[in-house]
Design a protein around this motif. Sequence first.
Motif, short mmCIF file in Angstrom:
data_model
loop_
_atom_site.label_atom_id
_atom_site.label_comp_id
_atom_site.label_asym_id
_atom_site.label_seq_id
_atom_site.Cartn_x
_atom_site.Cartn_y
_atom_site.Cartn_z
N TYR B 65 7.52 53.66 64.79
CA TYR B 65 8.08 53.93 63.47
C TYR B 65 9.51 54.48 63.59
CZ TYR B 65 9.00 56.34 59.08
OH TYR B 65 9.59 56.79 57.92
N TYR B 66 9.66 55.52 64.42
CA TYR B 66 10.99 56.12 64.57
C TYR B 66 12.00 55.11 65.11
CZ TYR B 66 8.60 60.58 63.81
OH TYR B 66 7.87 61.59 63.26
N ALA B 67 11.56 54.33 66.09
CA ALA B 67 12.47 53.35 66.68
C ALA B 67 12.94 52.35 65.63
CB ALA B 67 11.77 52.63 67.82
N ARG B 68 12.01 51.93 64.79
CA ARG B 68 12.38 50.99 63.73
C ARG B 68 13.33 51.60 62.70
NH1 ARG B 68 6.40 48.28 62.57
NH2 ARG B 68 6.69 46.44 63.88
N GLN B 69 13.22 52.95 62.54
CA GLN B 69 14.13 53.65 61.63
C GLN B 69 15.50 53.89 62.25
OE1 GLN B 69 13.13 54.54 58.39
NE2 GLN B 69 11.40 53.25 58.99
N GLY B 70 15.64 53.51 63.52
CA GLY B 70 16.92 53.74 64.20
C GLY B 70 17.04 55.12 64.80
N ILE B 71 15.91 55.84 64.84
CA ILE B 71 15.94 57.22 65.35
C ILE B 71 15.61 57.23 66.85
CG2 ILE B 71 14.79 59.48 65.23
CD1 ILE B 71 14.15 58.73 62.24
N VAL B 72 16.51 57.89 67.63
CA VAL B 72 16.22 58.11 69.05
C VAL B 72 15.53 59.46 69.17
CG1 VAL B 72 17.18 58.51 71.34
CG2 VAL B 72 18.13 56.70 69.88
N THR B 73 14.26 59.46 69.50
CA THR B 73 13.52 60.73 69.64
C THR B 73 13.84 61.36 71.00
OG1 THR B 73 11.66 59.62 70.69
CG2 THR B 73 11.62 59.79 68.27
N PRO B 74 13.55 62.67 71.13
CA PRO B 74 13.70 63.29 72.46
C PRO B 74 12.88 62.56 73.52
CG PRO B 74 13.36 64.97 70.78
CD PRO B 74 13.15 63.63 70.10
N GLU B 92 15.67 50.34 71.14
CA GLU B 92 15.66 48.92 70.74
C GLU B 92 14.43 48.18 71.27
OE1 GLU B 92 19.32 47.38 72.28
OE2 GLU B 92 20.50 48.71 70.98
N GLU B 93 14.08 48.45 72.50
CA GLU B 93 12.94 47.75 73.09
C GLU B 93 11.64 48.17 72.42
OE1 GLU B 93 15.00 45.26 74.76
OE2 GLU B 93 13.00 45.20 75.69
N ILE B 94 11.53 49.45 72.10
CA ILE B 94 10.32 49.91 71.39
C ILE B 94 10.28 49.30 69.99
CG2 ILE B 94 9.15 51.92 70.38
CD1 ILE B 94 10.18 53.56 72.79
N ALA B 95 11.42 49.32 69.31
CA ALA B 95 11.48 48.79 67.93
C ALA B 95 11.08 47.31 67.90
CB ALA B 95 12.89 48.96 67.37
N ALA B 96 11.46 46.57 68.95
CA ALA B 96 11.14 45.14 69.00
C ALA B 96 9.71 44.88 69.44
CB ALA B 96 12.12 44.44 69.93
N GLY B 97 8.99 45.95 69.84
CA GLY B 97 7.62 45.76 70.33
C GLY B 97 7.56 45.35 71.79
N ARG B 98 8.74 45.24 72.44
CA ARG B 98 8.78 44.81 73.84
C ARG B 98 8.50 45.95 74.81
NH1 ARG B 98 13.39 41.78 71.88
NH2 ARG B 98 14.71 43.52 72.56
N ALA B 99 8.44 47.17 74.29
CA ALA B 99 8.13 48.32 75.16
C ALA B 99 7.31 49.31 74.37
CB ALA B 99 9.43 48.97 75.65
N ILE B 100 6.55 50.13 75.08
CA ILE B 100 5.81 51.21 74.42
C ILE B 100 6.09 52.52 75.14
CG2 ILE B 100 3.97 49.64 73.69
CD1 ILE B 100 2.13 51.06 75.73
N LEU B 101 5.94 53.62 74.38
CA LEU B 101 6.10 54.96 74.93
C LEU B 101 4.82 55.70 74.55
CD1 LEU B 101 9.36 57.10 74.59
CD2 LEU B 101 7.06 58.08 74.82
N PRO B 102 3.80 55.62 75.43
CA PRO B 102 2.49 56.18 75.06
C PRO B 102 2.56 57.70 75.08
CG PRO B 102 2.39 54.98 77.18
CD PRO B 102 3.82 55.07 76.79
N ASN B 103 2.25 58.32 73.94
CA ASN B 103 2.42 59.79 73.86
C ASN B 103 1.68 60.37 72.67
OD1 ASN B 103 5.53 60.44 72.13
ND2 ASN B 103 4.21 58.68 71.91
N ASN B 104 0.38 60.47 72.82
CA ASN B 104 -0.45 61.10 71.79
C ASN B 104 0.12 62.49 71.47
OD1 ASN B 104 -2.57 62.63 70.52
ND2 ASN B 104 -4.07 61.16 71.32
N VAL B 105 0.19 62.82 70.17
CA VAL B 105 0.71 64.13 69.77
C VAL B 105 -0.14 65.27 70.32
CG1 VAL B 105 1.85 63.31 67.70
CG2 VAL B 105 -0.56 64.01 67.57
N ASN B 106 -1.36 64.97 70.68
CA ASN B 106 -2.23 66.01 71.25
C ASN B 106 -2.21 66.02 72.79
OD1 ASN B 106 -2.97 66.94 68.74
ND2 ASN B 106 -4.68 65.48 68.57
N HIS B 107 -1.26 65.36 73.36
CA HIS B 107 -1.05 65.45 74.82
C HIS B 107 0.41 65.84 75.08
CE1 HIS B 107 -1.07 63.39 79.07
NE2 HIS B 107 -1.18 64.70 79.15
#
Lengths: 512, 512
Positions: B65-74, B92-107
Amino acid sequence: MKRKVHVQGSRDDIRVPFAEVELSGDNPPVRLYDTSGPLNDPPTGLPPLRAPWIAERGVERTQLYYARQGIVTPEMEFAAIREGVEPSVVREEIAAGRAILPNNVNHPESEPMVIGSRFLVKVNANIGTSAVSSGVQEEVAKLTWATRWGADTVMDLSTGKHIHATREAIVRNSPVPIGTVPIYQALEKVGGDPLKLTWEAYRDTIVEQAEQGVDYMTVHAGVLLRYVPMTVGRVTGIVSRGGSIMAAWCLARHEENFLYTHFAELCEIFARYDVAFSLGDGLRPGSIADANDEAQLAELRTLGELTKIAWEHDVQVMIEGPGHVPMHKIKENVDLQKEWCHEAPFYTLGPLTTDVAPAYDHITSAIGAAMIAMYGTAMLCYVTPKEHLGLPNRDDVKAGVIAYKIAAHAADLAKGHPGAQAWDDALSKARFEFRWEDQFNLAMDPDTARAYHDETLPAQPAKTAHFCSMCGPKFCSMKISQDLHEYAALGMEAKSAEFASSGGQVYLPVVS
Amino acid sequence: MKRKVHVQGSRDDIRVPFAEVELSGDNPPVRLYDTSGPLNDPPTGLPPLRAPWIAERGVERTQLYYARQGIVTPEMEFAAIREGVEPSVVREEIAAGRAILPNNVNHPESEPMVIGSRFLVKVNANIGTSAVSSGVQEEVAKLTWATRWGADTVMDLSTGKHIHATREAIVRNSPVPIGTVPIYQALEKVGGDPLKLTWEAYRDTIVEQAEQGVDYMTVHAGVLLRYVPMTVGRVTGIVSRGGSIMAAWCLARHEENFLYTHFAELCEIFARYDVAFSLGDGLRPGSIADANDEAQLAELRTLGELTKIAWEHDVQVMIEGPGHVPMHKIKENVDLQKEWCHEAPFYTLGPLTTDVAPAYDHITSAIGAAMIAMYGTAMLCYVTPKEHLGLPNRDDVKAGVIAYKIAAHAADLAKGHPGAQAWDDALSKARFEFRWEDQFNLAMDPDTARAYHDETLPAQPAKTAHFCSMCGPKFCSMKISQDLHEYAALGMEAKSAEFASSGGQVYLPVVS
């Protein structure tokens, strides 16, 4: 169980060995290529299998000569039976220079085999004493160990003292062709000083080794004076021992490599014994950074030129290749070698696909070896876990041979070699049907497969269990899948009701 | 020596770890990607690194979501620094679906990393208790051990009792994303009977695991009822545990897979925690014979369809792949996956390139893994030597991780990843200059490299020797080559006379 069987050829004394794996139930036995030779413990010399064939021919010529004459020798027929092809195919490939059958007339103990890209991919194991370690008995033990696990040829790379005696013990006890790098012994003969090397000292060494029965020799005749400066900008310079010795000689004298200038005389000696050339890649890359560079490729072109000269003398030739090559540069090596060396068999050392994992170079190089073999390399020189670090011991020899037999077989599958997949299918079928003993016996290394299974589930009943330790008895996917198989085969819709009404017994015993 | 260093990002609390190898002389240090996390012995839970970033955002959305909004998260910046790329590339890669950043908010303990074909190839290690073996402490020790050797993510595949407690211990102590296969626990909840599985039981399991902090979950939503009969003619049927459970469920009820029919609801849950999908290949081939068959490819098409649905919910997706595939059929897997799954990251189990070497499947599969990663696979699931035979112990975990780090790095080199070759070059330069300690410290496994060297040349002076045990002091090709380098650099012709007149001292000491 695995046992040795022999297949009779067109005459009584052509008896070709196979390892036959008997399977349980009505599963047909599987026959595997066998390199282990006659049992010979303690090693007191093997029977001279080929002696009558050699004697019958009288004046000896090379297998290449006979092949070109249209003659199928007993050696060619023997190799063809091992490969599962017609003898005429072996003859044709040898005649065209696309395959070699290394078989010095003074090594009648060897079981004939053929090296060429139309045949099963072969594996060479290097052994040998060095100045700082190892002894003769130990090296003969490594030879026997290497061929037990599948080495198709063995190179004796001994340096230091006792080179002659070590080689004698190895040749007399080897069921596989033996290769050497004669420059090592020639250097010993001149006191270890490359500048004192002479053509005469080298020639005498060649004759001595040919008389003993060495089947192929690495000759670094392509390290030309003008190529040496091409290595100066490299990260790892010249990493071939023979290559660096010849480079030092050329540079110090500012003369052309005597192996190149005397190449025709070398051919005449080789032809007398049917020794095959393994044209050495003295300028092969020793690091990822140096792969496919000018020095390597310049030498390769020269090896192609020498190939034609050898063929004019009816001498068999294979071409040595790298070394260290990243994956995306591997195919180019095979393509250029085929083109420039007129399809003579390619024999590569790995290649290692990265430099960063010393202690695991059997793996870094098994990756490259499998790929280069898929593209057409005929024989792979193994690399052990000790590469770059020390001398391989017995365990390292086994680790290297197994990693390379895996690479070779993976390439046989990828090349669609007839019969290669039957082995995989037999093992996978045994796995799916929980025939554990069959699975172990079909494994490339039954001892280790059985030992690993025992670690988690040591009890004998576990060997017949319809599950394994990964999933346990309730979750086993293979088991569920087998049950599905039975039900689905009977018609999905009709059976689904019965399946559910039976209480969801997906864990019914299976008759396999 | 190797030590941990941190690189500061745009804010104080972005501190990205690297392993820095200090080299001797004036050789610059080498920085390597580091997965080992903070030292934590005994394992009492890691600091919640990401807690402030999560808290600052308030209402949680996914990285997609953030990537699609153009937001670079920490998290994106952290991952970019690890990769040596601009943060915008990760976004850009996350926004395009070509990459993922797995990070459950509870981890919040996890150190952000990115999985995609434009980035370094990643390696997953599987651990977990089973019905027949292993305990919680042992599994946490395996986690720490796996990340020490370079595992980028770890999957907890526990079955049997204590699933919840095992997972809790693992997540709280893991610096890397944790993946699971929730169907295993769901099945435990219904007494181990696949036919009793329900969407509700599964949903409750998903929520339980998401609450604990699992970062990605394997979901076998592509095992459709109509695909099950396609597996009947296979040599090894269905070999995925999750796949066989879902196939049994579909078949018995003659109903469509509830993971497929409830997929949108799954997406809603995943989105709340930013859990990523790892769309499971329940119908992957379990043998060479079954590779790239109708069942496998039918499921792959469905996974592509599900990918689009997940993306509509801003949920990150990767796609699981095989398994057992001969070398010549590997590329097709990547090509079809890219096309049908819209370039979502591919995550493959090996593949094994032959079935015949149980006990060596880390090697049979490292070959396939290196190749499939070269073609574009983003993450490789390791295979240990115990595959098909038993549960991996500590040594097996290390063997599997190292084999796969080799495969991943070989692919990084082949893909020309910026900076990948610097590691190889530094090690090869150290090797050429006989800087043994530098060579060991740069090795993927310094301990084993040093131990192997000690076996042949144990004395401390050997660590500074200008030769190695393979050639000994007289023959060393690297040494000769170094001398050649010096002479040649000064002008070949002029120097050759001097070289010879110096008495042929090719073994002069070298200043390195």
